[in-house]
Design a protein around this motif. Structure first.
Motif, PDB file in Angstrom:
ATOM      1  N   GLN A 107      42.960  58.684  76.240  1.00  0.00           N
ATOM      2  CA  GLN A 107      42.229  57.492  76.692  1.00  0.00           C
ATOM      3  C   GLN A 107      41.261  56.929  75.653  1.00  0.00           C
ATOM      4  OE1 GLN A 107      42.794  56.010  79.551  1.00  0.00           O
ATOM      5  NE2 GLN A 107      44.156  57.590  80.371  1.00  0.00           N
ATOM      6  N   LEU A 108      40.652  57.809  74.904  1.00  0.00           N
ATOM      7  CA  LEU A 108      39.499  57.455  74.065  1.00  0.00           C
ATOM      8  C   LEU A 108      39.806  56.404  72.994  1.00  0.00           C
ATOM      9  CD1 LEU A 108      36.519  58.375  73.453  1.00  0.00           C
ATOM     10  CD2 LEU A 108      37.514  59.899  71.751  1.00  0.00           C
ATOM     11  N   GLN A 109      38.962  55.391  72.941  1.00  0.00           N
ATOM     12  CA  GLN A 109      38.990  54.428  71.828  1.00  0.00           C
ATOM     13  C   GLN A 109      37.704  54.640  71.032  1.00  0.00           C
ATOM     14  OE1 GLN A 109      39.971  50.253  73.110  1.00  0.00           O
ATOM     15  NE2 GLN A 109      39.549  51.168  75.100  1.00  0.00           N
ATOM     16  N   GLN A 110      37.774  54.408  69.725  1.00  0.00           N
ATOM     17  CA  GLN A 110      36.606  54.671  68.899  1.00  0.00           C
ATOM     18  C   GLN A 110      36.493  53.673  67.753  1.00  0.00           C
ATOM     19  OE1 GLN A 110      35.664  59.144  69.102  1.00  0.00           O
ATOM     20  NE2 GLN A 110      37.576  59.035  68.005  1.00  0.00           N
ATOM     21  N   ILE A 111      35.261  53.560  67.260  1.00  0.00           N
ATOM     22  CA  ILE A 111      35.001  52.849  66.010  1.00  0.00           C
ATOM     23  C   ILE A 111      34.360  53.856  65.057  1.00  0.00           C
ATOM     24  CG2 ILE A 111      33.637  51.052  64.866  1.00  0.00           C
ATOM     25  CD1 ILE A 111      35.537  49.667  66.618  1.00  0.00           C
ATOM     26  N   LEU A 112      34.941  54.012  63.886  1.00  0.00           N
ATOM     27  CA  LEU A 112      34.399  54.934  62.882  1.00  0.00           C
ATOM     28  C   LEU A 112      33.687  54.119  61.802  1.00  0.00           C
ATOM     29  CD1 LEU A 112      36.505  56.742  64.332  1.00  0.00           C
ATOM     30  CD2 LEU A 112      37.048  57.735  62.117  1.00  0.00           C
ATOM     31  N   ILE A 113      32.476  54.533  61.467  1.00  0.00           N
ATOM     32  CA  ILE A 113      31.701  53.819  60.444  1.00  0.00           C
ATOM     33  C   ILE A 113      31.116  54.842  59.460  1.00  0.00           C
ATOM     34  CG2 ILE A 113      29.754  52.264  60.010  1.00  0.00           C
ATOM     35  CD1 ILE A 113      29.956  51.466  63.030  1.00  0.00           C
ATOM     36  N   ALA A 114      31.421  54.681  58.190  1.00  0.00           N
ATOM     37  CA  ALA A 114      30.777  55.526  57.178  1.00  0.00           C
ATOM     38  C   ALA A 114      29.417  54.893  56.900  1.00  0.00           C
ATOM     39  CB  ALA A 114      31.636  55.602  55.928  1.00  0.00           C
ATOM     40  N   VAL A 115      28.413  55.293  57.654  1.00  0.00           N
ATOM     41  CA  VAL A 115      27.099  54.667  57.483  1.00  0.00           C
ATOM     42  C   VAL A 115      26.461  55.062  56.147  1.00  0.00           C
ATOM     43  CG1 VAL A 115      26.547  54.219  59.908  1.00  0.00           C
ATOM     44  CG2 VAL A 115      25.991  56.429  58.932  1.00  0.00           C
ATOM     45  N   HIS A 116      26.983  56.143  55.560  1.00  0.00           N
ATOM     46  CA  HIS A 116      26.544  56.547  54.220  1.00  0.00           C
ATOM     47  C   HIS A 116      27.677  57.321  53.563  1.00  0.00           C
ATOM     48  CE1 HIS A 116      23.852  58.437  51.160  1.00  0.00           C
ATOM     49  NE2 HIS A 116      23.296  57.244  51.252  1.00  0.00           N
ATOM     50  N   GLY A 117      27.881  57.129  52.272  1.00  0.00           N
ATOM     51  CA  GLY A 117      28.909  57.875  51.558  1.00  0.00           C
ATOM     52  C   GLY A 117      30.311  57.371  51.862  1.00  0.00           C
ATOM     53  N   GLY A 121      33.913  48.861  60.155  1.00  0.00           N
ATOM     54  CA  GLY A 121      34.215  49.777  61.257  1.00  0.00           C
ATOM     55  C   GLY A 121      35.718  49.866  61.458  1.00  0.00           C
ATOM     56  N   LEU A 122      36.220  51.084  61.515  1.00  0.00           N
ATOM     57  CA  LEU A 122      37.663  51.284  61.745  1.00  0.00           C
ATOM     58  C   LEU A 122      37.888  51.550  63.228  1.00  0.00           C
ATOM     59  CD1 LEU A 122      40.576  51.826  60.731  1.00  0.00           C
ATOM     60  CD2 LEU A 122      39.890  54.229  60.437  1.00  0.00           C
ATOM     61  N   TYR A 123      38.691  50.704  63.830  1.00  0.00           N
ATOM     62  CA  TYR A 123      39.029  50.897  65.248  1.00  0.00           C
ATOM     63  C   TYR A 123      40.196  51.880  65.339  1.00  0.00           C
ATOM     64  CZ  TYR A 123      40.890  49.875  69.884  1.00  0.00           C
ATOM     65  OH  TYR A 123      41.350  49.990  71.157  1.00  0.00           O
ATOM     66  N   ILE A 124      40.047  52.893  66.201  1.00  0.00           N
ATOM     67  CA  ILE A 124      41.159  53.830  66.424  1.00  0.00           C
ATOM     68  C   ILE A 124      41.468  53.841  67.917  1.00  0.00           C
ATOM     69  CG2 ILE A 124      42.067  56.151  66.108  1.00  0.00           C
ATOM     70  CD1 ILE A 124      40.233  56.638  63.870  1.00  0.00           C
TER      71      ILE A 124
END
Ligand code: T46
Length: 136
Positions: A53-63, A86-89
């Motif tokens: 079910q899970l949707q996510q946004i991944l953000i490299a806030v540093h590095g 932000g990468l949507y998965i």
């Protein structure tokens, strides 16, 4: 595979930069959880699962780090190294995260609370899951 990467609006002025994210405006779900990874040990590869079910946004806030995406048919490697991207998965996507820089902080905005029963941790089970969901 179509990779969905958001380029968030930057609010910059002579003091520096600021990014503001609003659920359902800047990405297509409500946030139930935020978590982040840091001090990831050199050479580590993590993830190795998909979600039901899970949707996510991944953000490299540093590095910097790299995300391996696999939809059961195609794969893609996505570099995350900008705090305004932000990468949507989506749920039914196998993911692995690797090549973390020593200073990497990977923040994740998640559409659901933590729930172990939402994880698909076996790759063959994932392929079966994707095959069945595309039949419907
Ligand atoms: C994902 C990728 C991108 C919690 O207690 N609550 C949480 O919300 C999370 C995410 C994890 N945990 C515990 C469970 C484990 O004992 O923290 C430990 C590490 O979690 P995990 O091994 O699942 O971490 P990753 O890096 O393999 O995967 C995580 C997310 O779990 C997953 O949903 O998509 O990041």
């Amino acid at each position: 595979m179509q990779v969905v990467k958001y380029n968030f609006q930057k609010h910059g002025d002579d003091r520096g930069m600021l990014i503001a994210l609003e659920e359902l405006k800047d990405f297509p779900f409500e946030i139930k959880r935020v978590y982040y990874m840091y001090d990831t040990v050199a050479g580590v590869r993590r993830g190795f699962h998909a979600h039901k079910q899970l949707q996510q946004i991944l953000i490299a806030v540093h590095g910097r780090c790299v995300i391996h995406l696999d939809n059961g048919t195609e794969t893609e490697e996505v570099v995350l190294d900008k705090p305004y991207e932000g990468l949507y998965i989506s749920n039914d996507m196998w993911r692995e995260m690797y090549d973390f820089s020593p200073d990497a902080v990977l923040m994740v905005l998640a559409s659901e609370y933590y729930d172990e029963s939402d994880y698909i941790r076996d790759y063959d089970e994932f392929l079966e899951y994707v095959k069945n969901s595309t039949k419907q």
